[in-house]
Design an enzyme around this catalytic site. Structure first.
Site, short mmCIF file in Angstrom:
data_model
loop_
_atom_site.label_atom_id
_atom_site.label_comp_id
_atom_site.label_asym_id
_atom_site.label_seq_id
_atom_site.Cartn_x
_atom_site.Cartn_y
_atom_site.Cartn_z
N THR A 33 0.84 -1.20 0.00
CA THR A 33 0.00 0.00 0.00
C THR A 33 0.88 1.25 0.00
OG1 THR A 33 -1.75 -1.14 1.21
CG2 THR A 33 -1.78 1.27 1.27
N GLN A 80 1.02 -9.55 -5.59
CA GLN A 80 0.58 -10.95 -5.75
C GLN A 80 1.49 -11.72 -6.70
OE1 GLN A 80 -1.97 -12.44 -4.18
NE2 GLN A 80 -2.97 -10.67 -3.26
N HIS A 117 3.90 -10.19 3.15
CA HIS A 117 2.94 -11.06 3.85
C HIS A 117 2.05 -11.88 2.92
CE1 HIS A 117 -1.01 -8.83 3.69
NE2 HIS A 117 -0.22 -7.82 3.39
N THR A 171 13.41 4.69 10.74
CA THR A 171 14.31 3.59 11.11
C THR A 171 13.83 2.29 10.49
OG1 THR A 171 14.80 4.68 13.20
CG2 THR A 171 15.29 2.32 13.06
N CYS A 204 -16.47 -5.46 2.74
CA CYS A 204 -17.23 -4.87 3.83
C CYS A 204 -16.60 -3.54 4.22
CB CYS A 204 -17.24 -5.80 5.04
SG CYS A 204 -18.19 -7.28 4.75
C1 LIG Z 1 -2.24 -7.11 -0.55
C2 LIG Z 1 -2.13 -6.20 -1.69
C3 LIG Z 1 -1.79 -4.86 -1.52
C4 LIG Z 1 -1.59 -4.25 -0.16
O1 LIG Z 1 -0.40 -4.71 0.40
P1 LIG Z 1 -0.06 -4.42 1.93
O2 LIG Z 1 1.35 -4.88 2.06
O3 LIG Z 1 -1.01 -5.23 2.73
O4 LIG Z 1 -0.19 -2.96 2.15
C5 LIG Z 1 -1.68 -4.08 -2.63
N1 LIG Z 1 -1.86 -4.58 -3.86
C6 LIG Z 1 -2.19 -5.87 -4.07
C7 LIG Z 1 -2.37 -6.36 -5.45
C8 LIG Z 1 -2.33 -6.71 -3.00
O5 LIG Z 1 -2.67 -7.98 -3.20
#
Ligand SMILES: *Cc1c(COP(=O)(O)O)cnc(C)c1O
Length: 384
Positions: A73, A180, A202, A241, A327
């Site tokens: 993000t 992804q 993640h 940091t 949601c």
């Molecule tokens: C999960 C995702 C994000 C957001 O990533 P975060 O590390 O959770 O901020 C942005 N773009 C895509 C395509 C995602 O799948």
């Protein structure tokens, strides 16, 4: 017993190997990587350097081209606002796609309020971008094209190399959200002409709260206006940091994902294809997104003649999946990705996203297939 986890596009469990690599950096090697005067700082910096090398080489970039952020993000925001601010004297037109993640759409809408013009391109019924449309939408004042690598809802893979070529032929900066994609499909920022790429840990069995933006430094050198000022870390592009354990974990997660990529893709594709084969026995089930140009672990379906929330409720004890609605605090809105495919609001809401992961078994997928068949059949019988 908790339901079977099949929501790996939302997040993934951390791999034990990743946790192991991170642990010493919480306690023993706790130094601030910016502390250049002593060994505590050097130890942290060494861990970060190794992770940076792994991540850079995974996409064929240089270490100096990786800027760590809190996730994809932030990387998306940094890329889009950072380019807009650095290049507005060249033009104020940005092109993106209707099916992008909100982390791309929202910064673009924010920029519209500031006087930028944004073209949100529609997609074909299979979720893919029409390259002629992209070319025809480009203008003299276009400064940025942002197209995601792999869609987080329907898993479709956009033709990055073709888009990159179109952009570079015109001297337009190409950003891709690769959250992804990294560790799941081969990415080469050189051959694909990618200038900026957002990454996150993640979604590939790494820790939450860490990601990166790849920023091309040569042919061309891309300018990015920092969005966070402070101590000047990350070449002054992203102050703050550095979170050493998270960065080390991110590096380990990428290393493991790249090593396992081929085998994992093969296994997950088999499970996914089995799941689809079973579910497609039902009448009135639509596969969302192209079946071939797609992440091997993604299945997204819309089910006609059932109520979306009733379906999700029926499946909840057995399987943790996402539905076709987001949601928000006020209401449930249908997914903007599914409505971009032309689905009605109610059909979009009667959709399920299955994201198969590293630790899922054949037995689990069989259970989920049966539960889905049973739930849809039962709901239709009861007229819901
Ligand atoms: C999960 C995702 C994000 C957001 O990533 P975060 O590390 O959770 O901020 C942005 N773009 C895509 C395509 C995602 O799948």
């Amino acid at each position: 017993m908790r339901p079977i986890y099949l929501d790996c596009h939302a997040t993934t469990p951390m791999d034990k190997r990743v946790l192991e690599a991170m642990m010493p950096f919480f306690t023993d090697y706790f130094g601030n990587a910016s502390s250049v005067a002593h060994v505590y700082g050097w130890e942290a910096e060494a861990g970060i350097k190794q992770a940076r090398e792994i991540i850079a080489s995974a996409i064929n970039a240089k270490e100096s081209e990786i800027v760590f952020t809190s996730g994809a993000t932030e990387a998306d925001n940094l890329a889009i606002k950072g380019v807009a601010e650095a290049y507005f004297d060249r033009g104020k037109h940005i092109i993106t796609v209707a099916t992008e993640h909100k982390a791309v759409i929202e910064p673009c809408e924010y920029l519209m309020d500031l006087g930028f013009e944004v073209s949100f391109l529609p997609v074909n019924q299979d979720g893919l971008l029409d390259l002629d449309l992209l070319q025809n939408t480009m203008r003299e004042d276009t400064i940025l094209v942002s197209v995601m690598a792999a869609n987080n809802e329907i898993g479709v893979l956009q033709p990055l190399a073709e888009i990159g070529k179109i952009c570079h032929d015109r001297g337009v900066i190409f950003h891709t959200d690769g959250a992804q994609a990294i560790g799941k499909i081969p990415i080469d920022v050189q051959s694909m002409n990618i200038d900026l790429m957002s990454l996150t840990a993640h979604k590939i069995y790494g820790p939450k709260g860490i990601g990166a933006l790849y920023i091309r430094r040569r042919n061309p050198r891309v300018k990015i206006a920092p969005q966070i000022q402070g101590g000047g870390q990350e070449n002054k592009i992203r102050s703050g940091t550095l979170c050493t354990p998270n960065i080390v974990g991110f590096g380990k997660a990428v290393e493991v994902a790249i090593a396992l990529m081929e085998a994992e893709n093969l296994k997950q594709k088999q499970l996914r294809d089995y799941l689809w084969q079973e579910i497609s026995q039902l009448e009135g089930v639509i596969l969302n997104g192209d079946l071939e140009k797609r992440l091997p672990n993604n299945l997204n379906i819309s089910v006609k003649n059932v109520d979306g929330s009733a379906l999700l409720l029926a499946l909840q004890p057995t399987v943790a999946v996402s539905s076709g609605s987001a949601c928000t605090s006020e209401s449930t809105k249908p997914s903007h990705v599914l409505t971009a495919l032309g689905h009605s609001k109610s059909l979009a809401q009667a959709s399920l996203r299955f994201g198969i992961g590293r630790f899922n078994t054949e037995e689990e997928i069989k259970k989920v297939a049966h539960a889905t068949l049973d739930a849809v059949t039962a709901l239709r019988k009861s007229g819901r």
